[in-house]
Write a protein that holds these residues in place. Structure first.
Motif, short mmCIF file in Angstrom:
data_model
loop_
_atom_site.label_atom_id
_atom_site.label_comp_id
_atom_site.label_asym_id
_atom_site.label_seq_id
_atom_site.Cartn_x
_atom_site.Cartn_y
_atom_site.Cartn_z
N ILE A 23 -69.71 -37.56 50.38
CA ILE A 23 -70.16 -38.11 49.09
C ILE A 23 -69.46 -37.44 47.92
CG2 ILE A 23 -72.40 -38.86 49.95
CD1 ILE A 23 -73.57 -36.24 48.87
N ALA A 24 -68.24 -36.97 48.17
CA ALA A 24 -67.49 -36.25 47.14
C ALA A 24 -67.24 -37.13 45.92
CB ALA A 24 -66.16 -35.81 47.73
N ASP A 25 -67.05 -36.51 44.81
CA ASP A 25 -66.59 -37.14 43.55
C ASP A 25 -67.65 -37.91 42.77
OD1 ASP A 25 -64.12 -36.26 44.34
OD2 ASP A 25 -63.28 -38.24 44.71
N ARG A 26 -68.86 -38.13 43.32
CA ARG A 26 -69.73 -39.11 42.68
C ARG A 26 -71.22 -38.79 42.73
NH1 ARG A 26 -68.02 -40.65 47.71
NH2 ARG A 26 -69.21 -42.07 49.02
N THR A 27 -71.58 -37.58 43.18
CA THR A 27 -72.99 -37.27 43.42
C THR A 27 -73.56 -36.37 42.32
OG1 THR A 27 -72.44 -37.34 45.75
CG2 THR A 27 -74.61 -36.49 45.17
N LYS A 28 -74.71 -36.78 41.81
CA LYS A 28 -75.40 -35.95 40.81
C LYS A 28 -75.79 -34.61 41.41
CE LYS A 28 -77.63 -38.94 37.47
NZ LYS A 28 -78.84 -39.67 37.13
N PHE A 29 -75.53 -33.56 40.69
CA PHE A 29 -75.78 -32.22 41.23
C PHE A 29 -77.27 -31.98 41.50
CE2 PHE A 29 -76.24 -27.57 40.75
CZ PHE A 29 -75.49 -27.19 41.85
N VAL A 30 -78.11 -32.39 40.56
CA VAL A 30 -79.55 -32.18 40.74
C VAL A 30 -80.06 -33.00 41.92
CG1 VAL A 30 -81.82 -32.55 39.71
CG2 VAL A 30 -79.98 -31.56 38.34
N GLY A 50 -82.18 -39.86 41.06
CA GLY A 50 -80.84 -40.41 40.87
C GLY A 50 -79.83 -39.59 41.65
N LEU A 51 -78.92 -40.29 42.33
CA LEU A 51 -77.94 -39.57 43.15
C LEU A 51 -76.51 -39.84 42.71
CD1 LEU A 51 -79.01 -39.69 46.92
CD2 LEU A 51 -78.34 -37.68 45.60
N ARG A 52 -76.32 -40.88 41.88
CA ARG A 52 -74.93 -41.21 41.53
C ARG A 52 -74.70 -41.02 40.03
NH1 ARG A 52 -70.72 -45.20 44.30
NH2 ARG A 52 -69.06 -44.90 42.79
N ILE A 53 -73.58 -40.39 39.71
CA ILE A 53 -73.27 -40.17 38.30
C ILE A 53 -72.80 -41.48 37.66
CG2 ILE A 53 -72.71 -37.73 38.61
CD1 ILE A 53 -69.75 -38.53 38.57
N SER A 54 -72.72 -41.51 36.33
CA SER A 54 -72.31 -42.73 35.64
C SER A 54 -70.84 -43.04 35.93
CB SER A 54 -72.49 -42.55 34.14
OG SER A 54 -71.54 -41.64 33.64
N ALA A 55 -70.49 -44.30 35.76
CA ALA A 55 -69.10 -44.72 36.01
C ALA A 55 -68.15 -43.97 35.10
CB ALA A 55 -68.98 -46.22 35.80
N GLU A 56 -68.57 -43.76 33.86
CA GLU A 56 -67.72 -43.06 32.90
C GLU A 56 -67.45 -41.62 33.37
OE1 GLU A 56 -69.40 -42.85 29.02
OE2 GLU A 56 -67.64 -41.83 28.17
N ALA A 57 -68.54 -40.95 33.77
CA ALA A 57 -68.39 -39.57 34.24
C ALA A 57 -67.52 -39.51 35.49
CB ALA A 57 -69.75 -38.97 34.52
N GLU A 58 -67.67 -40.51 36.35
CA GLU A 58 -66.90 -40.52 37.59
C GLU A 58 -65.41 -40.69 37.32
OE1 GLU A 58 -68.52 -43.08 40.65
OE2 GLU A 58 -66.60 -43.04 41.72
N VAL A 59 -65.08 -41.55 36.37
CA VAL A 59 -63.67 -41.78 36.06
C VAL A 59 -63.08 -40.57 35.34
CG1 VAL A 59 -62.08 -43.19 34.71
CG2 VAL A 59 -63.89 -44.29 36.04
N GLU A 60 -63.85 -40.02 34.41
CA GLU A 60 -63.32 -38.88 33.65
C GLU A 60 -63.32 -37.59 34.45
OE1 GLU A 60 -65.13 -38.55 29.84
OE2 GLU A 60 -64.41 -40.52 29.20
N GLY A 61 -64.16 -37.52 35.46
CA GLY A 61 -64.20 -36.32 36.30
C GLY A 61 -65.58 -35.72 36.35
N ILE A 62 -66.08 -35.53 37.56
CA ILE A 62 -67.44 -35.03 37.75
C ILE A 62 -67.56 -33.57 37.31
CG2 ILE A 62 -67.07 -34.37 40.17
CD1 ILE A 62 -69.96 -35.40 40.69
N ALA A 96 -58.22 -33.22 41.56
CA ALA A 96 -58.34 -32.00 40.74
C ALA A 96 -59.56 -32.04 39.82
CB ALA A 96 -57.08 -31.80 39.92
N LYS A 97 -59.98 -33.25 39.45
CA LYS A 97 -61.09 -33.37 38.51
C LYS A 97 -62.46 -33.18 39.19
CE LYS A 97 -61.27 -38.44 38.90
NZ LYS A 97 -61.19 -39.72 38.19
N SER A 98 -62.47 -33.04 40.51
CA SER A 98 -63.75 -32.95 41.24
C SER A 98 -63.92 -31.67 42.04
CB SER A 98 -63.88 -34.12 42.22
OG SER A 98 -63.52 -35.32 41.65
#
Lengths: 465, 112
Positions: A140-147, A410-422, A37-39
């Motif tokens: 690559i769901a849940d973890r990819t930087k939008f830009v 950069g293609l991957r979001i931070s670990a914090e952002a990934e855990v809290e929700g992209i 739900a967070k992604s």
């Protein structure tokens, strides 16, 4: 060269274009239901942005690269790309012509036989260019930087999709013309291409945090089924529209598309029952998609009986193939490899077995019937060659491109952002307001605080009202 | 005064509610909860990935009552919530120091 528009054919191609466009939002919901739900918003956005980015690239140079030199005639050109002379849809006009200075009076109709204006085909093929990179997003769901994703999509269609579309779809593309590979609506150019890129990107990005440890069950299976249903609808435009005419071939392709989706659903459910003892909704939706993937390349070369087998085999094989990621340890979040790459390969190879003389002969110059219809192994070898070339080209370039974007933007979001929700991290939104009470409680507290702050203070106490 | 808390199977809620009403109880609080006891969870399958759901959905019922009604109310709840199968739930009683009716400001027994 046709002397007049064929209004029936033109109407069908334009309607098909709209149906194929619908597939990308449908895909967004098919994928969106499968993530947590967070992604879900990020999943939808990755697909929606593909519509915008690819359309711009297509108009500027994509069409030209993929189909620009069709006017040179079959077997003409260099077979590798269409050049840039039709950049920004320069001089295409509203007629049939495809060469510079063409328009209705230009030389050579597109694909030689059609009474459909070139600009309608530009529109139809644009929708293919949109959905192909969108398919990659599932890996690559849940973890990819939008830009990073947006830039990747623009670059990927430029160096991977547009040339491959030329090789496969253009009458002078080398896979079509020289290798005699049969791929009616994109078993190689769309399915294998996106599947190989999905595999490459899953490797570039690495596994999601908590992969195979935390539960990552789909957050909304009805959404998945709705997306699958809409994809199925759009697929009739995708496959039957590829006839570029409202004729017998389009009708046969339409029927084959329906057949394969159905037998694949059954195939997947049988395989699932054998493996896990249950028939799941997600399995039914995935099976139907696997069958539609497989029939994409083969819909115009197999008989309805062949389509029954193509679907059944694809459904069965893809159900087992989604376990590949566990065996090899890559995190293809939503099984782009298991469904699109494997489904695409199955469909393209089965042409080598099930292509009938009647269907194959009517389509490509030099095409042979499949093994079961007296054509020997020749066509199977050609199909394998075409599938292999597209797989290798796409996988290698997608991997290099992925690393390039990863190391720069950069293609991957931070670990914090990934855990809290992209969704919150990348889009400052959440998809659902869960708290019936929490929402009103928060509002009440906020109102209270603002109210209190505005009160004049007398004797150190705020005045209550 | 006592607070009776019962965690029961959701499908038994109506029976328990009706039994309490028949007994003359007006105020009850219901909450949807999930938990685990001796009842084992179940397994869900998504494209072959199996998820064991070990927290099962339950309903929590809270009732405030006078000390002398406590045993009767507990019995009413237990009787209505029983299926005889594993996972029927639990009922427990905790002492309550005071109760205030928000509307009138009454305390104690008259606030129930």
């Amino acid at each position: 060269m046709p002397s007049a528009f064929n209004s029936g054919d033109t109407a069908w191609v334009l309607a098909s274009s709209a149906m194929v466009l619908l597939m990308t939002p449908a895909l967004a919901f098919f994928y969106g239901g499968m993530v947590r739900a967070k992604s879900v918003l990020n999943m939808l956005m990755m697909n929606f942005i593909a519509i915008a980015v690819v359309t711009v690239a297509w108009v500027l140079y994509g069409w030209s690269v993929a189909f620009g030199n069709v006017g040179a005639g079959k077997g003409g050109g260099n077979g590798l790309w269409g050049g840039l002379h039709q950049w920004a849809l320069h001089d295409i006009g509203m007629g049939f012509g495809t060469s510079p200075g063409g328009g209705a009076a230009g030389g050579g109709s597109l694909f030689g036989t059609t009474g459909v204006p070139t600009i309608a085909v530009v529109c139809f093929q644009l929708m293919f260019a949109i959905i192909t990179p969108a398919l990659i997003s599932g890996a690559i769901a849940d973890r990819t930087k939008f830009v990073g994703w947006t830039v990747y999509v623009a670059a990927w269609v430029t160096i991977v999709y547009f040339p491959v579309a030329h090789w496969v779809f253009s009458p002078n593309g080398f896979i079509f013309w020289k290798l005699h590979v049969m791929d009616f609506a994109g078993g190689t150019a769309v399915e294998i291409n996106s599947g190989a890129a999905g595999l490459a990107m899953a490797l570039v990005l690495g596994k999601r945090i908590g992969y195979r440890r935390d539960p990552m069950r789909p957050h909304n299976v009805p959404l998945v089924m709705l997306g699958a249903g809409l994809l199925w609808f759009g697929w009739f435009g995708f496959n039957a529209g590829s006839a570029l005419a409202a004729n017998g071939q389009a009708s046969m392709v339409f029927v084959n598309t329906q057949i394969a989706g159905c037998t694949a659903m059954v195939g997947w459910l049988i395989a699932e029952k054998i493996q896990h003892g249950t028939f799941t909704s997600l399995g039914a939706a995935s099976g139907a998609i696997a069958g539609l993937v497989a029939i994409t390349g083969s819909c115009a070369s197999v008989s309805p009986l062949g389509a029954l087998f193509v679907g059944l085999i694809a459904g069965f094989v893809c159900c087992y193939a989604v376990n590949l990621k566990h065996r090899f340890g890559f995190d293809d979040s939503l099984d782009v490899v298991g469904v699109h790459l494997v489904g695409g390969i199955v469909g393209v190879l089965l042409i080598g077995l099930f292509a009938t003389k009647e269907m194959a002969g009517g389509f490509i110059n030099g095409a042979r019937a499949g093994l079961f219809y007296g054509g020997g192994f020749t066509q199977l070898g050609r199909q394998a060659e075409g599938a292999g070339i597209v797989f290798l080209y796409s996988f290698v370039l997608s991997l290099l491109l992925g690393f390039a974007v990863h190391k720069t933007i950069g293609l991957r979001i931070s670990a914090e952002a990934e855990v809290e929700g992209i969704d919150g991290a990348e889009h400052s939104e959440t998809a659902y307001d869960w708290g019936r009470l929490a929402g009103s409680l928060r509002t009440a507290l906020t109102d209270h605080d603002e109210h209190a702050a505005k009160q004049p203070v007398q004797g150190g106490e705020s005045v209550s009202t | 005064m006592k607070l009776i808390t019962a965690v029961i199977k959701p499908f038994k809620l109506d029976e328990v509610k009706n039994a309490l009403r028949s007994f003359g109880v007006h105020g009850i609080t219901i909450t949807e909860v999930s938990g685990s006891g001796r009842q084992r969870g179940h397994t869900e399958v998504y494209r072959g990935a199996e998820y064991t759901v070990d927290l099962v959905p339950k309903v929590r019922i809270e009732v405030l009552c006078e000390d002398e009604d406590t045993d009767d109310l507990v019995n009413v709840i237990v009787k209505a919530a029983t299926t005889g199968k594993i996972g029927d739930g639990k009922v427990w009683v905790t002492p309550v120091e005071d109760v205030v009716r928000v509307r009138t400001g009454e305390h104690g027994g008259s606030a129930l």
